[in-house]
Design an enzyme around this catalytic site. Sequence first.
Site, PDB file in Angstrom:
ATOM      1  N   TRP A 258       0.812  -1.219   0.000  1.00 43.13           N
ATOM      2  CA  TRP A 258       0.000   0.000   0.000  1.00 43.13           C
ATOM      3  C   TRP A 258       0.853   1.281   0.000  1.00 43.13           C
ATOM      4  O   TRP A 258       0.332   2.373  -0.212  1.00 43.13           O
ATOM      5  CB  TRP A 258      -0.906   0.026   1.233  1.00 43.13           C
ATOM      6  CG  TRP A 258      -0.176  -0.208   2.524  1.00 43.13           C
ATOM      7  CD1 TRP A 258      -0.056  -1.376   3.206  1.00 43.13           C
ATOM      8  CD2 TRP A 258       0.555   0.778   3.285  1.00 43.13           C
ATOM      9  NE1 TRP A 258       0.702  -1.209   4.341  1.00 43.13           N
ATOM     10  CE2 TRP A 258       1.090   0.105   4.420  1.00 43.13           C
ATOM     11  CE3 TRP A 258       0.820   2.135   3.131  1.00 43.13           C
ATOM     12  CZ2 TRP A 258       1.866   0.752   5.371  1.00 43.13           C
ATOM     13  CZ3 TRP A 258       1.583   2.778   4.091  1.00 43.13           C
ATOM     14  CH2 TRP A 258       2.102   2.094   5.192  1.00 43.13           C
ATOM     15  N   CYS A 259       2.143   1.151   0.244  1.00 42.70           N
ATOM     16  CA  CYS A 259       3.035   2.310   0.396  1.00 42.70           C
ATOM     17  C   CYS A 259       3.299   2.973  -0.958  1.00 42.70           C
ATOM     18  O   CYS A 259       3.735   2.319  -1.913  1.00 42.70           O
ATOM     19  CB  CYS A 259       4.333   1.852   1.053  1.00 42.70           C
ATOM     20  SG  CYS A 259       5.681   3.041   0.934  1.00 42.70           S
TER      21      CYS A 259
END
Length: 324
Positions: free
Chosen positions: A172-173
């Site tokens: 998700w980064c």
Amino acid sequence: MPPSRTLSRLKSVDFYKKIPSDLTEATLTGAWISIVAAVLMALLLILELSSFLSTKTTTELVVDRSAANELLKVTFNISFPALSCEFATLDVSDALGTKRMNLTKTLRKAPIDINLDKTGAAYEDTHKVHPKYDDEDMWWDHLDLSQPINHDNFMKTLNRYPIVVVNFYAPWCHWCQRLEPAWEAATKAVHEKYPEETDGRIRFAKVDCTAEVDLCRSHFITGFPSLRVFRRAHDDIYIQGHHEHEAYTGDRTKEALETFADSLVPSAGQPHMRHGQLKAAPRTPGCNVAGFVLVKKVPGTLHFTARAEGHSFDHAWMNMTHVV
């Protein structure tokens, strides 16, 4: 005048005349009143003794008597047993809308362990340079995307190759997503340049920290991505007598990663060499933050938080427990 008569007249001026005992009479009402009075006296004695033995915390407001145009100096010394010095930052905001982010000039950090004991010397924080990336629309064709390693084959991978560069990331980064195409392209290029069959001195690998939470925490990974260098299954190095861990903090382009890999290869099987874009990664989980800030005399807040250029944080992982 006879002495007895003189004493008799003297007794007549007694203001506290005594009632003879044969004229007193015990009553049930008087008994109840006496019992209630005795219980109240005992209760008051117990309450006073309890209040005397207990401790209390009181707050006192001291009015600042300095000149109106002077700034107020706020000193602090706070220990975070679970926040790495690598990411600990201080922000200041006030009711007038002033915001100062990531103060470093009057701030000193010192690594600590879980028991708040210092494990290294304090140092002044500095602003870090934002790493460069390849263009977001750049993608290399025919990439054989490598599969993340996990807790089952992590040590097997580290033990198999002299040098392993591990990318600890989270899907998700945003910064991990920016790094992904360059990382995969550099992985392919490095593995082709140093094939396992004829060379095998270096390998690139990656770990998905959303799937391998315990593995990432055991290496003190709190920010994503974190690029660690493992030599012969360890990222520990000793430089001038100091125990450190290696973490790559250079540019995150394909060219920079390949150049970095080339610089590591000569040290395979040789004494460790210090690369210019390596730095000490945290070997303990905590940080002591001490210093002062000069602020205006208006309501405001000191914000201690985790932040670093080119890193994302899962705040569900963050433990901001602190001791003042």
